[in-house]
Design an enzyme around this catalytic site. Structure first.
Site, PDB file in Angstrom:
ATOM      1  N   HIS A   1       0.816  -1.216   0.000  1.00  0.00           N
ATOM      2  CA  HIS A   1       0.000   0.000   0.000  1.00  0.00           C
ATOM      3  C   HIS A   1       0.848   1.264   0.000  1.00  0.00           C
ATOM      4  O   HIS A   1       1.969   1.279   0.520  1.00  0.00           O
ATOM      5  CB  HIS A   1      -1.005   0.008   1.153  1.00  0.00           C
TER       6      HIS A   1
ATOM      7  N   ASP B   1       6.346   0.834   6.611  1.00  0.00           N
ATOM      8  CA  ASP B   1       4.908   0.573   6.431  1.00  0.00           C
ATOM      9  C   ASP B   1       4.309   1.644   5.547  1.00  0.00           C
ATOM     10  O   ASP B   1       3.850   2.648   6.029  1.00  0.00           O
ATOM     11  CB  ASP B   1       4.252   0.535   7.820  1.00  0.00           C
TER      12      ASP B   1
ATOM     13  N   GLU C   1      -4.983   1.718   2.739  1.00  0.00           N
ATOM     14  CA  GLU C   1      -4.867   0.568   3.647  1.00  0.00           C
ATOM     15  C   GLU C   1      -4.998   0.995   5.101  1.00  0.00           C
ATOM     16  O   GLU C   1      -5.618   0.309   5.912  1.00  0.00           O
ATOM     17  CB  GLU C   1      -3.516  -0.124   3.417  1.00  0.00           C
ATOM     18  N   GLU C   2      -4.421   2.150   5.425  1.00  0.00           N
ATOM     19  CA  GLU C   2      -4.409   2.583   6.833  1.00  0.00           C
ATOM     20  C   GLU C   2      -5.770   3.062   7.311  1.00  0.00           C
ATOM     21  O   GLU C   2      -5.957   3.322   8.497  1.00  0.00           O
ATOM     22  CB  GLU C   2      -3.348   3.673   7.043  1.00  0.00           C
TER      23      GLU C   2
ATOM     24  N   GLU D   1       3.508  -6.290   3.686  1.00  0.00           N
ATOM     25  CA  GLU D   1       3.638  -5.454   4.880  1.00  0.00           C
ATOM     26  C   GLU D   1       5.014  -5.737   5.500  1.00  0.00           C
ATOM     27  O   GLU D   1       5.619  -6.774   5.235  1.00  0.00           O
ATOM     28  CB  GLU D   1       2.536  -5.791   5.885  1.00  0.00           C
TER      29      GLU D   1
ATOM     30  N   HIS E   1       3.398   3.484  12.617  1.00  0.00           N
ATOM     31  CA  HIS E   1       2.287   4.230  13.233  1.00  0.00           C
ATOM     32  C   HIS E   1       2.767   5.002  14.466  1.00  0.00           C
ATOM     33  O   HIS E   1       1.958   5.442  15.269  1.00  0.00           O
ATOM     34  CB  HIS E   1       1.135   3.301  13.677  1.00  0.00           C
TER      35      HIS E   1
HETATM   36 ZN   LIG Z   1       0.859  -1.307   6.379  1.00  0.00          ZN
END
Ligand SMILES: [Zn+2]
Length: 416
Positions: free
Chosen positions: A109, A138, A172-173, A197, A387
């Site tokens: 993604h 990510d 995706e997030e 991922e 994140h």
């Molecule tokens: Zn991801």
């Protein structure tokens, strides 16, 4: 030498030959992976400099331009499809036609969790084995693994597949709300889907890993309808929706504990509009995670049963669960494929772990939903801090991860 000893000798020679063949690395691929490392880092740098938070339409379209151009340069036919919900940013799909029999798909993604301007406080920087940057692991690392693995295989003239599809989605997030169905539909037309991922970096994890499970998500909304009345002059004529909601939250807060593979937490609530009125409406929202296919249905049934018990007569209580991303639960064929990954890592003297389940949801849930394709997760780079702040990738994972992906694809291409 007796006949039986001769036979024994030839048997052990044969098994030795097989053993060494099974453990011999593909030196061409390994060398190509080593040579590709500087280019992978250049690509990571370019992608990190394009800020692409899930709500950043401009940044997401720039990422789509970047990835589409790279796929075209590799000889793919490309297509951009608009996401059906959310920002409307494009999904980039690249298709390669080969000469073999297998239909293979690679997914990653383009969006990150970071807001526009993040590079000011968290710039791209290299520190030893670590390269820092928002979204670098990510999932820009996953995109880099796909693009550079395909470059290595393209340069080697590998076309041992019927069809090879690459999908990069921009949401995706935020649960792949506008691309999940497209990913699920595409995955069903393939034999194998490798989702890219990141994997956890050392020393946080002992070894790199592949992942066989990720929880699904859902949202719960409870709504209580009561009756408004004057809070000072005639409270007894009202039916207090706020008090009933409080009662319902308390009696449902542990509902998931008796349903294996589900988790529910009430996280938001709203009631009333003014102080001097008995509130007629109250709502609450729940974060729900499921690791079993029928978790949402079971939770809904249990909640429907619980809420029949009212504190305040004449109030109306409803709960509605809306399923988000489906859980990813790899099947036996996925497990076998992850074991093949371990054998491939062993060829280059690296250990690969198999992780069973993570609490974070991924696109593998959509790809695996129907069970048609074999799906395995976490073919991206090793990193940490997703994140969070100071996200980084470990550069020592670049070569093994390129080797894993290229060897896995060539191996899959050979299978009947
Ligand atoms: Zn991801």
């Amino acid at each position: 030498m007796t006949a039986s000893v001769k036979r024994l000798a030839s048997v052990s020679l044969l098994s030795l030959a097989l053993t060494s063949a099974a453990f011999a690395a593909d030196e061409k691929l390994r060398t190509a992976a080593e040579q590709a490392q500087p280019a992978v880092i250049d690509s990571l740098h370019e992608m990190v400099m394009i800020e692409s938070g899930s709500s950043d339409l401009d940044g997401l379209q720039k990422m789509a331009d970047f990835t589409e151009a790279r796929l075209k340069a590799l000889g793919a036919r490309t297509e951009r499809r608009k996401t059906t919900r959310g920002t409307g940013a494009d999904i980039v799909i690249g298709t390669f036609e080969g000469t073999g029999t297998k239909k293979l798909m690679l997914i990653a993604h383009m969006d990150t969790v970071y807001e526009r301007g993040i590079l000011v406080s968290q710039p791209y920087k290299i520190d030893g084995n670590r390269i820092y940057g928002p979204g670098i692991a990510d999932d820009k690392g996953g995109i880099a693994v796909i693009l550079h693995s395909l470059k290595i295989l393209n340069d080697a003239g590998w076309r041992d597949y019927a069809k090879l599809t690459v999908s990069f989605n921009p949401d995706e997030e935020v649960g792949s709300i506008g691309s999940g169905e497209i990913i699920a539909g595409l995955a069903d037309q393939h034999d194998v889907v490798l989702s890219c991922e990141p994997t956890t970096a050392a020393p946080i994890a002992r070894n790199d890993s592949l992942l066989l499970g990720a929880s699904g998500t859902a949202t719960g909304v409870m709504e209580v309808k009561g009756k408004a009345s004057h809070a000072g002059a005639a409270p007894q004529l009202g039916r207090n929706a706020l008090i009933e909601l409080a009662h319902q939250l308390l009696q449902t807060q542990d509902v998931a504990k008796s349903i294996p593979g589900t988790q529910l937490n009430w996280t938001t609530a709203k009631a009333g509009t003014v102080r001097n009125q008995i509130p007629e409406l109250a709502t609450a929202g729940a974060d729900i995670r499921v690791t079993v296919p029928d978790g949402v249905q079971k939770l809904q049934a249990a909640l429907d049963e619980k809420i029949k018990n009212r504190l305040i007569p004449d109030t109306d209580v409803t709960v509605k669960i809306t399923a988000g991303r489906p859980p990813f639960i790899a099947n036996d064929r996925g497990r076998a494929l992850a074991k093949d990954g371990q054998a491939i890592y062993a060829e280059i003297d690296r250990k690969l772990d198999i992780a069973e389940m993570t609490g974070g949801a991924t696109n593998a849930g959509f790809a695996n939903r129907s069970g048609k394709a074999i799906v395995v997760e976490s073919f991206g780079l090793a990193g940490w801090g997703y994140h969070a702040r100071d996200e980084y990738i470990d550069t020592s994972s670049i070569v093994p991860r390129l080797y894993l992906m290229t060897r896995m694809l060539t191996e899959l291409g050979k299978r009947k």
